[in-house]
Design an enzyme around this catalytic site. Structure first.
Site: not given
Lengths: 555, 555
Positions: B76, B141, B195, B368
């Site tokens: 990303h 992800h 995260d 997420h």
């Protein structure tokens, strides 16, 4: 006027159709005009420097001698906020319930000096406005004393819901007037105009009372100070905060001018009830331990100058955040405000507070009906024609789908935009034209000082800055005299800027050197040439397109 | 260097801590430096005209001879997007999985001309970087081939999750590497960096596979053309669109450059699988009936120039929206983009399309982890110290609360900001200082051409416009010669503007009339006087504060 006109009405939304905000619907019946609401909108991203936006009422002003009245549905800004500007140009009775007019007057006092003809009406009162009779009826919404309108016209009965939800357990006990709506449905409703704001939400909107219950749970497990922020106009929510605070032995301290005024107006008029001594002055806050305090403040939208934003920066004179404070965001961000709100929440955490926010927290519910409630409204009124109002275009299209699902034929559903002219007769409804409507932008300069072009220039400058070139030329020869002066703002800086200015200087000198000494060139012509040259140079060298100003003087 | 340093490491986030975006974490172990990710952020509201924002790497560049490598967690932009700028100033191996480096290379080709040392690694490979060994491990992800990092350091083992969720039924079948994480937990993890992006969401994030199931339901009842928009980088989502399209006998047509490149890269590398003939060229679309077509395009964020925005305006050359088209918004708006997205959806409805959008539609899930998954990560690794990363400040505070709930002592949890220096030894962890970090703003002019002051000027101009005053004065007497020239941009217009300009003209003449004929006044002094006079006049008369430029010339 043709005879048929007596059995025909026109509806013209000047605002609030295909947008959320600045609601104003005109109803024309023969010679009579009635306006429903008179609201403002907040400026969009592409309107820098603008304070508020109001509807374009030029169509109305051209016919102002025929306007019989303005009827307000409730006291929110997007329904009453344009009154101070619109009433400058016309004198007309304004009808509304007590709290609605109370909230509207507050705004008038701030922005208007003139004579007002405000007339208080109660739900189910009949307001005779020429050939039209308007009957307000109770609806539940996020501000108390909200109404919809049943409008008796020569063509038939029209129901305009105003903003509403179907709260079955409202805080003040006043439910939507199902009896009146069902009776109208039995008699036959010609057209329903219904709030589309949340037509894209499935299910039912939870009752305002659920917020009170969730606040109770939070109060129960909190020992520190509690700070609650909400819309100033959410009177039922403020009532619940006072009730819960009282139940847990806490004092409520109102901070922020707009919250103070609303609480003042509502307490005085009896729309808010607070046990003696529950609401205290901010100056007295230090007399109580933090565990006995609730601060009720504005700033739920992250507005940079609001009480909450200043607290979050440690810059509020009266309330400093301390470790152990609990902040409750009892309102969701209006679209466009998300990033401001998120910044304020972050800073509150940085100051040591805990913050309750977000859709899962249960401390905010909407004041607008979801899909199942909208279908109930459709089934209660069983209208011949359906016109979705108060919503972005997508909300109105989805609302139209709900109407079809309840049995309104697709051909009897009309989707318009601001300025659409709806003609409705007992057996026919269609959009027959449009009248001009555009956003009227208001800032310190007043209405109409700012137009689209000015906004476009601001946008360009805001993106790339401005470059101003000044040169002197000889009156006799047309030659360059002295040095070109190049000034910039919001453009690049540092060594790169100096290089660019120097190179541009060279280009300008080159222009005068090559230019045939044609004294017929006007100053305007030379200025245009220099603007073009500067623009082209900067675009090719830097990729930027600043606004270029140029002034050429004869010396 | 003291001896103890061999048992001590430092972690320095240069980006991605207290913000979502531009992730870059430095790890220092003795003389060795390792960088984790190298991402960009998109500009905020207060950065007009800026294209992207990258981390300030000056601290890193001062020590670049000690940098052993950059390890990427996934492809990303907010993890790889700053490479083209950062790699201009240093040469170092870049490690990542195949698809991650594939996506990163694509960006490099666009913005970089230099030598690259990209080294493909597979999950569980060991990367020796001086005194540190980095072992990537599989995580789930929203982009394929994502990894977290198990980092063996002289102080102990560190787990950095990268961005992750715990998808139990991922589209490519590759679950998070529970075995490796649990084994590390058994051995003892010194610190977990995890995260925090969605630490404020209760429960579990749904599996990506639910999107495919919901798409199936939609395809089943749709006869018209289907247009799907998503992030170009959502490879598993693109796979599901291709799969569902194939199942329902539709062809998939990719429109939009970034989507085309990602599909190309992913098909070539085997991360996307499409049955022969399923993906067709846009030029061939007309050979099939609308009911046999799926258009897959960019524009899910409402970007004004994107394929979808142009379709919504009826301005796309290859795809014109027709009645019966169904548009699926298979991505939620990134905070700040809500109003742009809402405008595009409205316009699609205006063109006659039906649009599926919003959180209830089930055609988007996040990449997420939600709160329950974060707790599982904490319980798998059972770290001595916990450092929340990748989130706004509030997310990190809430994540810290989750860690406490799973048993990490509050004193072992460290919340920092960009630039914080975390020192971690086997029995101690604390923040010992800060290094300078600031947003580095990139536009066509390149890094560092734009600073805070330029942005401030742009903001002022964007709010109130600019007024440029040019006057000529006599070299001998210092008197005004000719007329002052007043030019404006983004300021008021119409009669009010003419009046204001005239009055300002009078003020300027007044200044020269009153001014003592002091020839010692420099041009700069007169310019400052005129700027002050103009500012004060405009502020008192109009309430506006435009940027004022002034140029005085001797003639």
């Amino acid at each position: 006027m043709r005879t048929i006109a007596t059995k025909e009405i026109r509806l013209i939304p000047l605002g609030g159709m295909g947008e959320i905000g600045k609601n104003l619907m005109l109803l024309e019946s023969g010679p009579d005009l009635v306006a429903i609401d008179c609201g403002l909108a907040f400026p969009k991203d592409n309107m820098p420097g603008i304070d508020v936006v109001i509807p374009d009422v030029s169509y109305l002003l051209e016919r102002k001698d025929r306007l019989r009245g303005i009827v307000l549905t409730h006291g929110h800004e997007d329904h009453v906020g344009a009154l101070p500007w619109v009433l400058r140009d016309l004198t007309v009775p304004v009808y509304g319930t007590r709290l609605t007019l109370g909230l509207a007057s507050r705004k008038m006092n701030e922005n208007f000096e003139g004579e007002l003809d405000f007339r208080v009406v109660a739900p189910r009162d009949l307001i005779q406005l020429g050939s039209v009779t308007v009957q307000p009826f109770r609806v539940t919404h996020s501000v108390s004393d909200s109404v919809g309108l049943l409008i008796h016209t020569p063509a038939g009965e029209i129901v305009h819901t105003g903003d509403f939800k179907l709260d079955q357990t409202p805080v003040d006990g006043e439910t939507t007037d199902y009896g009146l709506l069902a009776a109208a449905g039995e008699r036959g409703v010609l057209a329903l105009l219904s709030d589309s704001t949340h037509a894209d939400r499935p299910g039912f909107t939870p009752s305002e009372r659920t917020v009170g219950e969730n606040l109770s749970h939070v109060f129960q497990k909190t020992n520190g100070r509690i700070i609650i922020t909400s819309f100033a106009s959410s009177v039922p929510r403020i009532q619940q905060v006072i009730d819960v605070a009282h139940r847990f032995g806490r004092k409520v301290c109102i901070v922020g001018r707009s919250m103070e005024t609303v609480v003042d107006v509502s307490l005085n008029m009896g729309y808010l009830k607070a046990p003696m001594g529950t609401v205290i002055d901010v100056e007295d806050m230090s007399r109580y331990p933090l565990s006995k305090i609730v601060v009720l403040s504005t700033g739920s939208q992250g507005e940079p100058l609001s009480v909450l934003a200043r607290m979050s920066q440690g810059e509020h004179r009266q309330v400093q955040i301390v470790e152990g404070d609990l902040v409750i965001m009892a309102a969701t961000p209006v679209p466009g405000n998300e990033t401001m709100v998120s910044k304020v929440v972050d800073n509150l955490f940085r100051q040591g507070a805990t913050v309750i926010y977000g859709p899962e927290s249960g401390v905010h519910v909407s004041g607008h009906a979801s899909q199942e409630e909208l279908k109930i409204m459709l089934n209660l009124t069983r209208p011949r024609f359906f016109i979705p109002v108060h919503g972005d275009y997508r909300h109105m299209v989805i609302h139209a789908g709900l109407a079809e699902a309840t049995g309104v034929p697709a051909s009897n559903i009309l989707i318009g935009e601001n300025g659409s002219v709806f003609r409705i007769s007992p057996y026919n409804a269609s959009i027959v034209g449009t009248v001009p409507t555009q956003d009227v932008l208001i800032d310190d300069l007043g209405p109409k000082a700012i137009d689209d072009w000015v906004l476009k220039e601001r946008q360009f400058m805001g993106e790339c800055g401005v470059v101003a070139v000044t040169v002197g030329i000889s009156e006799k020869t047309g030659d360059l005299v002295g040095e070109p002066v190049i000034q910039t703002a919001g453009f690049m800086q540092g060594p790169r800027a100096a290089e660019t200015a120097e190179a541009l200087d060279g280009k300008i000198r080159g222009y005068f050197a090559q230019k045939s000494r044609d004294k017929k060139d006007t100053l305007e012509r030379i200025e245009q040439d220099l603007i073009g040259l500067t623009r082209r140079y900067l675009r090719s060298e830097t990729g930027q397109r600043p606004i270029v100003l140029c002034s050429v003087r004869k010396v």
